[in-house]
Design an enzyme around this catalytic site. Structure first.
Site, PDB file in Angstrom:
ATOM      1  N   SER A  82     -12.574 -68.916 -68.093  1.00  0.00           N
ATOM      2  CA  SER A  82     -13.097 -68.570 -66.770  1.00  0.00           C
ATOM      3  C   SER A  82     -12.106 -67.649 -66.038  1.00  0.00           C
ATOM      4  O   SER A  82     -11.797 -66.570 -66.547  1.00  0.00           O
ATOM      5  CB  SER A  82     -13.392 -69.849 -65.995  1.00  0.00           C
ATOM      6  OG  SER A  82     -14.228 -69.599 -64.898  1.00  0.00           O
ATOM      7  N   ASP A 214     -24.500 -71.438 -69.820  1.00  0.00           N
ATOM      8  CA  ASP A 214     -23.483 -71.222 -68.793  1.00  0.00           C
ATOM      9  C   ASP A 214     -24.132 -70.608 -67.554  1.00  0.00           C
ATOM     10  O   ASP A 214     -24.789 -69.570 -67.635  1.00  0.00           O
ATOM     11  CB  ASP A 214     -22.393 -70.295 -69.335  1.00  0.00           C
ATOM     12  CG  ASP A 214     -21.139 -70.281 -68.497  1.00  0.00           C
ATOM     13  OD1 ASP A 214     -21.220 -70.560 -67.289  1.00  0.00           O
ATOM     14  OD2 ASP A 214     -20.056 -69.989 -69.051  1.00  0.00           O
ATOM     15  N   HIS A 242     -20.435 -74.073 -69.098  1.00  0.00           N
ATOM     16  CA  HIS A 242     -19.176 -73.421 -68.734  1.00  0.00           C
ATOM     17  C   HIS A 242     -17.947 -74.200 -69.194  1.00  0.00           C
ATOM     18  O   HIS A 242     -16.830 -73.700 -69.080  1.00  0.00           O
ATOM     19  CB  HIS A 242     -19.124 -73.217 -67.217  1.00  0.00           C
ATOM     20  CG  HIS A 242     -18.132 -72.187 -66.775  1.00  0.00           C
ATOM     21  ND1 HIS A 242     -18.210 -70.857 -67.135  1.00  0.00           N
ATOM     22  CD2 HIS A 242     -17.024 -72.297 -65.987  1.00  0.00           C
ATOM     23  CE1 HIS A 242     -17.197 -70.195 -66.607  1.00  0.00           C
ATOM     24  NE2 HIS A 242     -16.467 -71.043 -65.900  1.00  0.00           N
TER      25      HIS A 242
END
Length: 263
Positions: A82, A214, A242
């Site tokens: 991320s 995601d 995610h």
């Protein structure tokens, strides 16, 4: 000099792991220990997160320098998740002698969506900038509740959402909430950074692992990544969101090991 907290497990080829926005090493410690059965894995808390001290400016320039200084001098494979993927890509671009390989996990070199029309040639898949603006606005009111909302977004639509959210909460709140300035500046990085040129120019082994469910990094970005970097090893975990290191640990480790050994 600011102290950055690191945890190192295992032996062998070196992997340095950088967590995402608002998180810290505890979020993926069990995953790191499992991966460390085959590699030397170093997890690092971003400045102002977890057990790391703050730095004067929470931006890519200062983050990269601080993280590189906090780990050993030997070249490593940098694995970023991320926001951590953005930081890892920047490090690989600016410190090529320290990054012999790169893995983006649920990462996007341009995190926000550009142009809403999917058939627009300039369209880039990502999260709506409004989502980041909302989180930024909520931080001043209640940072902890903002983090909880962000955690909920990461597991939205997945099987066992409640159990996953409970695991995430327990891991994240093992430490005090991150520094508010670091949180705000982290969102600024996600909203403004565009590392697509760095991705296109990277000439070392490179992999991207995306989740089919995601809600923050749409898997459609994979085709765009591949066009920018034809040598990219692209993998899709179709039922992952995610946080694939929580939901698909064994599959994820197999992909990482395959990439590490293919080098």
């Amino acid at each position: 000099m600011t102290h950055l907290h690191t945890e190192t497990y295992g032996h062998g080829k070196s992997i340095v792991m950088i967590h995402g926005w608002g998180m810290h090493t505890g979020i993926w410690r069990p995953f790191a220990k499992a991966l460390a059965r085959q590699y030397r894995v170093t997890c690092i808390d971003l400045p102002g997160h977890g057990r790391s001290g703050r730095i004067s400016a929470f931006d890519l320039e200062h983050l990269g320098s601080a993280l590189v200084a906090a780990v050993g001098d030997e070249p490593a494979c940098w694995l970023g998740w991320s926001l951590g993927a953005t930081v890892a890509l920047d490090i690989a671009s600016r410190f090529p002698e320290r990054a012999e390989a790169l893995i983006l996990l649920a990462g996007n070199p341009r995190f926000i969506r550009t142009h809403d029309a999917a058939n627009n040639p300039d369209h880039w898949p990502g999260v709506s900038p409004r989502v980041l603006d909302v989180f930024s606005g909520q931080l001043s009111e209640d940072a902890q509740q903002t983090l909880l909302r962000f955690l909920a977004l990461q597991v939205h639509g997945l099987a066992d959402t409640k159990a996953l959210l409970k695991t995430l909460k327990a891991a994240v709140f093992e430490c005090d909430p991150p520094d508010n300035t670091a949180l705000r500046q982290g969102l600024k990085i996600l909203k403004e950074a565009d590392l697509r040129p760095a991705l296109a120019a990277f000439d070392r082994p490179f992999a991207a692992i995306l989740g089919g469910r995601d809600t923050l990094v749409p898997h459609a970005v994979g085709a765009h990544l591949q066009r920018l970097q034809p040598n990219l090893q692209l993998h899709l975990l179709e039922k992952a969101g995610h946080v694939p290191f929580l939901t698909h640990q064994e599959e994820l480790i197999r992909l990482i090991c395959g990439f590490m050994e293919s080098r």
